[in-house]
Design a protein around this motif. Structure first.
Motif, PDB file in Angstrom:
ATOM      1  N   GLN A  45      -5.927  -2.935  -3.412  1.00 43.54           N
ATOM      2  CA  GLN A  45      -6.075  -2.427  -4.775  1.00 43.54           C
ATOM      3  C   GLN A  45      -7.151  -3.219  -5.525  1.00 43.54           C
ATOM      4  O   GLN A  45      -7.337  -4.412  -5.330  1.00 43.54           O
ATOM      5  N   SER A  47      -7.013  -2.319 -11.112  1.00 40.52           N
ATOM      6  CA  SER A  47      -6.138  -1.151 -10.911  1.00 40.52           C
ATOM      7  C   SER A  47      -4.855  -1.317 -11.692  1.00 40.52           C
ATOM      8  O   SER A  47      -4.288  -2.391 -11.769  1.00 40.52           O
ATOM      9  N   VAL A 102      -2.109  -0.201 -10.855  1.00 34.16           N
ATOM     10  CA  VAL A 102      -0.994  -0.262  -9.919  1.00 34.16           C
ATOM     11  C   VAL A 102      -0.808  -1.697  -9.447  1.00 34.16           C
ATOM     12  O   VAL A 102      -1.736  -2.329  -8.950  1.00 34.16           O
ATOM     13  N   GLU A 150       1.321   6.983  -1.098  1.00 35.18           N
ATOM     14  CA  GLU A 150       1.064   7.063  -2.538  1.00 35.18           C
ATOM     15  C   GLU A 150       2.312   6.713  -3.337  1.00 35.18           C
ATOM     16  O   GLU A 150       2.233   6.049  -4.377  1.00 35.18           O
ATOM     17  N   ALA A 151       3.464   7.151  -2.851  1.00 34.51           N
ATOM     18  CA  ALA A 151       4.717   6.845  -3.556  1.00 34.51           C
ATOM     19  C   ALA A 151       4.983   5.347  -3.559  1.00 34.51           C
ATOM     20  O   ALA A 151       5.408   4.774  -4.570  1.00 34.51           O
ATOM     21  N   SER A 189       2.690   3.043  -3.330  1.00 35.22           N
ATOM     22  CA  SER A 189       1.639   2.350  -4.087  1.00 35.22           C
ATOM     23  C   SER A 189       1.918   2.328  -5.585  1.00 35.22           C
ATOM     24  O   SER A 189       1.349   1.513  -6.310  1.00 35.22           O
ATOM     25  N   THR A 190       2.781   3.223  -6.072  1.00 35.17           N
ATOM     26  CA  THR A 190       3.074   3.268  -7.511  1.00 35.17           C
ATOM     27  C   THR A 190       4.401   2.598  -7.863  1.00 35.17           C
ATOM     28  O   THR A 190       4.834   2.682  -9.017  1.00 35.17           O
ATOM     29  N   ASN A 243       5.167  -0.453  -8.261  1.00 39.49           N
ATOM     30  CA  ASN A 243       5.036  -1.545  -9.233  1.00 39.49           C
ATOM     31  C   ASN A 243       4.242  -1.108 -10.457  1.00 39.49           C
ATOM     32  O   ASN A 243       3.628  -1.913 -11.143  1.00 39.49           O
ATOM     33  N   GLN A 244       4.256   0.168 -10.722  1.00 38.38           N
ATOM     34  CA  GLN A 244       3.562   0.701 -11.894  1.00 38.38           C
ATOM     35  C   GLN A 244       4.600   1.282 -12.846  1.00 38.38           C
ATOM     36  O   GLN A 244       5.415   2.106 -12.462  1.00 38.38           O
ATOM     37  N   TYR A 245       4.595   0.830 -14.088  1.00 35.20           N
ATOM     38  CA  TYR A 245       5.533   1.366 -15.069  1.00 35.20           C
ATOM     39  C   TYR A 245       5.193   2.824 -15.323  1.00 35.20           C
ATOM     40  O   TYR A 245       4.034   3.190 -15.490  1.00 35.20           O
ATOM     41  N   GLU A 246       6.213   3.638 -15.364  1.00 39.08           N
ATOM     42  CA  GLU A 246       6.006   5.076 -15.517  1.00 39.08           C
ATOM     43  C   GLU A 246       6.444   5.520 -16.907  1.00 39.08           C
ATOM     44  O   GLU A 246       7.526   5.187 -17.363  1.00 39.08           O
ATOM     45  N   LYS A 276       9.191  -0.621 -11.341  1.00 39.48           N
ATOM     46  CA  LYS A 276       9.580   0.760 -11.639  1.00 39.48           C
ATOM     47  C   LYS A 276      11.006   0.999 -11.152  1.00 39.48           C
ATOM     48  O   LYS A 276      11.332   0.723 -10.011  1.00 39.48           O
TER      49      LYS A 276
END
Length: 766
Positions: free
Chosen positions: A17, A21, A23, A96-97, A99-100, A102-105, A163
């Motif tokens: 990354q 990024s 993410v 892709e699932a 990779s996200t 640790n991304q706040y949604e 997340k």
């Protein structure tokens, strides 16, 4: 050959990354889980495609038509060509699932589901519906088998990522895996029948390996130190050694639960025991205190229950069967034979009391049909054995045993008692499940997962058929509602122009019997805001004017100009509505006579000079006048005029649909704030009700649609067939006389447990 080139590329995309990024970088342990899962999923997909050819070839071989056979062969070819793209697309989604994670949604608002109405009635297409039902059944099977392992994996993922997930949003959960595969297959040009076969293969070769997938993922996270205290069940069913399954003494005050069970489970059962202990001896029977009495172990209790389970005849009435009394009798015989007093341990006695109270609620529940209560009641001993083995039975909503009980109760919601119950497929399936448990369940609760999967597959097929029929019912009601609205528009247009007027009887009949059909067709096809609708209304206005008496001399010339176009519009309209040609000819013959009489009146009332001018106009060459003259000749002045039959329209015109009788006004008109009307308004699409038709017969049906413009509430039975239709007011009248009862569709076990806890708390404070 670089057979794994696509996976290596995805690894790079997921792990390298950019510093900027949004993410977050994944923990090393999670990267290992992802890569190992991707490798296993890829192998399972390859197994799917390796077996797809054979499966589709067999289906083609069994095809009954050339078209069906060609469809399977085309699907085989399409699948071979797009195999790599599907594999790559599926794995790309998985990466892709991850990779996200640790991304706040930011949550997206979900669209609200409005009540079904004429304006907002949107139905899923048949193919999409079948696809959705198939996916739901696939996910349900995995959840019934691997819910605990997946739950532990979700919990561990939440411990290391930002997340927050649940089982549905877990990238390795059956819900998302199925969606990924369906999305990857979107480019396949196959019909729904073939797509369902491919989904079945996905269920068998990919989702069928989820237990191993979750076991390895959990083990990888445990090795990395993520929540090692959670102990998951082994990935495959293993027979429980009877001698070592429960070696504890049943006399312990608090029995330890299964290793690794959540603390909340202990708290739930502990709280239930506390409630029981506070009412024991007053509201609950106290165990007889016998000197030197020895509590039996849970293993001994399981043997006694198995003995009862095998020997309790199916014909015994549930009212005559008391589980606690039967156990007391068995223990008394055992005590007499050994010379030592034996009793049930306190913990096991608490379990027995809880299960007995649960089944007392279930057998008193008015939602369950009586004939099915008799079947469900025979599950009391198997459910008690499960509760003795596993106290999560009381606290875990996903427990296979209680889920099986809930699914049976949900399926039975729309079932009605009938004379040939034994021939009903649902009754037979429930009876088969009960008999399997009574015959085969000893001490391995895994049988509940197997039966749950089988039963949900059965009900899934039934639900798919009923939903398809229910959809057709709603489609038909939507069409009926459109026709009813159009009929009202036509009625309004006719009454505005005819009510209170005295006109020739033939004209009133022509408008009511023939032109109303033209108006209906125009309204349905083009709507009331269209030019076509306005033109049809204008034709009706012109017809009424043409047969009305007029004193204005200029009216004669207008009539001469109007009649040709009027007759043409009438003929074209009635032809478009496929009106009976014989009746059409008769109408036009009488209409011609009316127009002839109108010209006679004009001729007598017009001075000689004006009459000559009018006659010149009538006999002018149509090509010179630029109009088409009607096929009639002006009568001679000396012809005698017949008086046409005249009618006065004093009642509103009501148009009835084919087979419909004149609607009757409701006997009772209720105020808007009436309690019964509020009860009707609280109904939601999908609500089940029981309607008392007469003293002996009750009808169970589901609200399938609310057609607001017509005020209709449409009900179907459990097969999706329409069985009842009522207006809002008529339904409220039924509520007022207590002929309608709303059925509680909440989960049966949960309602029973809630009732037991509530009763124990009341007894505690009484």
């Amino acid at each position: 050959m670089k057979t794994d080139a696509n996976v290596v590329h995805l690894n790079k995309a997921a792990t390298e990354q950019s510093p900027t990024s949004p993410v977050g970088r994944l923990p090393v342990a999670l990267i290992q889980v992802r890569d190992k899962a991707a490798q296993q999923l890829k192998q399972n997909l390859q197994s799917l495609f390796d077996n797809a050819d054979d499966t589709l070839f067999e289906m083609a071989d069994r095809a009954t038509t050339n078209a069906e056979q060609n469809a399977f062969f085309e699907a085989m070819r399409d699948l071979r060509l797009k195999r790599k793209n599907i594999e790559r697309g599926f794995l790309q989604k998985v990466f892709e699932a991850f990779s996200t994670l640790n991304q706040y949604e930011i949550g997206k608002p979900q669209p609200a589901l409005d009540a079904l109405s004429f304006d907002s009635l949107s139905l899923v297409q048949n193919d999409e519906l079948e696809e959705t039902v198939a996916l739901d059944a696939m996910v349900a099977k995995v959840m019934s088998r691997d819910a605990m392992a997946l739950g532990h994996l979700t919990t561990r993922l939440n411990a290391v990522i930002s997340k927050k997930l649940d089982d549905k949003s877990n990238p390795l959960g059956p819900t998302l895996l199925s969606e990924y595969f369906l999305d990857a297959c979107s480019g396949l040009g196959v019909e729904i029948k073939v797509k369902l076969i491919i989904l079945k293969l996905f269920e068998k070769y990919v989702l069928g390996g989820c237990d191993q997938l979750y076991a390895e993922a959990n083990q990888a996270l445990v090795s990395a130190g993520v929540l090692p205290e959670l102990k998951s069940a082994p990935p495959r069913r293993q027979q429980r050694p009877a001698a070592t399954s429960h070696a504890h003494s049943a006399g312990d005050e608090r029995m330890p639960l299964l290793e690794g069970a959540d603390e909340s489970v202990q708290e739930v059962f502990g709280a239930l025991q506390d409630l029981l202990s506070q009412v024991r001896g007053s509201a609950m029977p106290r165990r007889a205190q016998v000197a030197d009495a020895l509590p039996i172990t849970s293993n001994d209790l399981m043997r006694l229950l198995s003995h009862m389970q095998q020997r309790t005849p199916m014909q015994v009435s549930l009212e005559d069967f008391d589980l606690r009394d039967q156990l007391e009798q068995l223990l008394a015989r055992a005590s007499a034979k050994t010379g030592k007093a034996r009793v049930v341990g306190e913990v096991d006695e608490d379990v027995i009391n809880l299960v007995s109270m649960l089944f007392e609620f279930i057998l008193d529940d008015r939602t369950l049909p009586d004939s099915l209560k008799a079947l469900i009641g025979r599950l009391q001993i198997p459910m008690l054995k499960v509760a003795v083995l596993d106290k999560t039975f009381f606290s875990r909503g996903s427990h296979p045993a209680r889920r099986l009980l809930n699914e049976i109760a949900s399926a039975a919601l729309g079932w009605v008692d009938q004379d040939d119950a034994q021939r009903d497929s649902l009754y037979q399936k429930i009876e088969q499940v009960v008999q399997r448990l009574l015959n085969d369940f000893v001490d391995d609760p895994a049988i509940f997962s197997e039966l749950l999967a089988e039963f949900m597959a059965f009900t899934g097929d039934e639900r798919r058929r009923s939903e398809l029929l229910e959809q057709r019912t709603r489609d038909a009601e939507e069409g009926s509602a459109k026709a009813e609205l159009a009929r009202r528009q036509v009625e309004q247009a006719l009454n505005e122009r005819l009510l209170g007027k005295t006109l020739p009887e033939v004209v009133v009949r022509l408008l009511q019997e023939a032109w109303s059909k033209v108006l209906m067709l125009t309204c349905l096809k083009h709507g009331v805001d269209s030019d076509e609708w306005q033109a049809a209304l204008q034709t009706m206005d012109d017809l009424v004017w043409s047969v009305s008496p007029h004193e204005d001399p200029e009216a004669r010339l207008r009539l001469l100009e109007l009649v040709p176009g009027l007759l043409k519009s009438l003929r074209e309209g009635m032809a478009s509505a496929a009106f009976d040609p014989f009746s059409t000819s008769e109408f036009f013959s009488q209409l011609e006579a009316l127009h002839v009489q109108a010209f006679q009146r004009f001729k007598r009332a017009t001075p000689e000079a004006e009459t000559a001018a009018a006659e010149d106009a009538v006999h002018t060459d149509p090509s010179e006048a630029g109009i088409e003259l009607p096929l009639l000749e002006l009568p001679m002045a000396e012809e005698v005029e017949d008086t046409p039959a005249m009618v006065e329209v004093v009642e509103e015109i009501v148009l009835l649909a084919p087979g419909q009788t004149r609607p009757q006004e409701p006997d009772v008109v209720l105020p808007d704030d009436d309690e019964a009307l509020l009860q009707v308004d609280s109904l939601r699409v999908g609500s089940w009700v029981e309607i008392q038709e007469d003293e002996e017969h009750k009808l169970r049906c589901k609200l399938a649609a609310i057609i607001k413009p017509t005020g209709k509430y449409v009900f179907v039975n459990r097969t999706g067939m329409k069985v009842l239709e009522k207006t809002r007011n008529a339904l409220a009248v039924e509520f007022r006389r207590n002929a309608v009862r709303l059925l509680d569709d909440a989960l049966l076990f949960d309602r029973a447990l809630e009732s037991v806890i509530g009763n124990l708390r009341k007894l505690k404070h009484s």
